[in-house]
Structures are given as structure tokens and as C-alpha cells.
Design an enzyme around this catalytic site. Structure first.
Site, short mmCIF file in Angstrom:
data_model
loop_
_atom_site.label_atom_id
_atom_site.label_comp_id
_atom_site.label_asym_id
_atom_site.label_seq_id
_atom_site.Cartn_x
_atom_site.Cartn_y
_atom_site.Cartn_z
N HIS A 28 13.53 -15.48 -18.28
CA HIS A 28 13.80 -14.34 -17.42
C HIS A 28 14.90 -14.70 -16.42
CE1 HIS A 28 10.80 -16.64 -15.08
NE2 HIS A 28 11.49 -16.23 -14.04
N ALA A 29 15.35 -13.69 -15.69
CA ALA A 29 16.29 -13.85 -14.58
C ALA A 29 15.75 -13.05 -13.41
CB ALA A 29 17.68 -13.34 -14.98
#
Length: 142
Positions: free
Chosen positions: A55-56
Site C-alpha cells: 500500500h501507499a
């Protein structure tokens, strides 16, 4: 927002106070690291071959530390990738907003300590890689 680059994610040497009976590494937010610490969590008992991350974040800054054992962090800004290996408890990896991260190659007994700049907020996560790439391209074309 997504002006981030994998080159903005740096390894930080943390203080290490040596004593013959053991070492200690104190970490002060806004002093040893470039943000105030609002949340601390750790990952452990990660089965062999498992990956984490994926994820970011839009706003969150993080410092990742291999409190025990080792693992690799694959950083991706939508244009470039770089891999950082963490294996010492007095070294942390600063991850800035707008960077996709994958955590791989955990050693047996590894403990990943995370210091975060914000409280948990589900809306701050980008969990779909295709969406992340779309967002980074949109920022690049501005």
C-alpha cells in the site's frame, strides 16, 4: 502530494547508547526523526514466505525499524523502484507519503517496529496498485 520519489526515502542512523550490559536506542520525534510520533505498532510472527505492506499513504510518514531479525522494503514511486534491507535495530527507513511499499524476505523471528506521524486513518491508505499508478501519472502530468 505525489511529488515523492524513492530517493526521498532515506536510511536514518538512530542514536545507540552502548553499555556492557546491553544497548539502548532512544528515539525522539521531531529530533531524531523528522516528524512527531503519533502511533507506534509492530509486526511479528510473520510466517516464512509472507509479504506485508502492499500500500501507499496520502499523508503518513513512517519510520520502519528491524527491531529484531531482517527484512527487505521495496519502495516504488510509480516511476522508479529501490530495495532497502533492514537488519539493525539502530537504523530506520524513513518512508514519505506517496510511496508504495512492499515488505518481503522476513527472517525467522523478525520484528518490524513502525513509528508513524499520524493516528490510524483508513482513508489515508491507497491499497490498489493500479489506482496508485493512476494517481502518480495524474500528478506527473500536471
Amino acid at each position: 502530494m505525489f511529488n515523492s520519489s524513492v530517493f526521498n526515502c532515506n536510511v536514518i542512523d538512530l542514536p545507540k547508547i552502548h553499555n556492557r550490559s546491553g544497548n539502548i536506542t532512544p528515539i525522539h520525534g521531531d529530533l531524531d526523526i523528522p516528524f512527531a510520533i503519533k502511533r507506534v505498532y509492530y509486526l511479528y510472527d510473520i510466517p516464512g514466505g509472507e509479504n506485508r505492506g502492499g500500500h501507499a499513504h496520502y499523508r503518513l510518514h513512517q519510520l520502519l525499524i528491524a527491531a529484531s531479525g531482517s527484512f527487505d522494503v521495496i519502495l516504488d514511486d510509480g516511476r522508479m523502484r529501490k530495495t532497502v534491507s533492514l537488519n539493525r535495530p539502530n537504523v530506520g527507513l524513513l518512508i514519505t507519503p506517496g510511496i508504495w511499499r512492499d515488505l518481503v524476505n522476513f527472517s525467522s523471528g523478525a520484528v518490524l517496529l513502525v513509528l508513524a506521524s499520524e493516528h490510524y486513518d483508513a482513508t489515508d491508505y491507497i491499497r490498489d496498485y493500479d489506482e496508485f499508478i493512476t494517481l502518480t501519472k495524474r500528478e506527473t502530468n500536471k
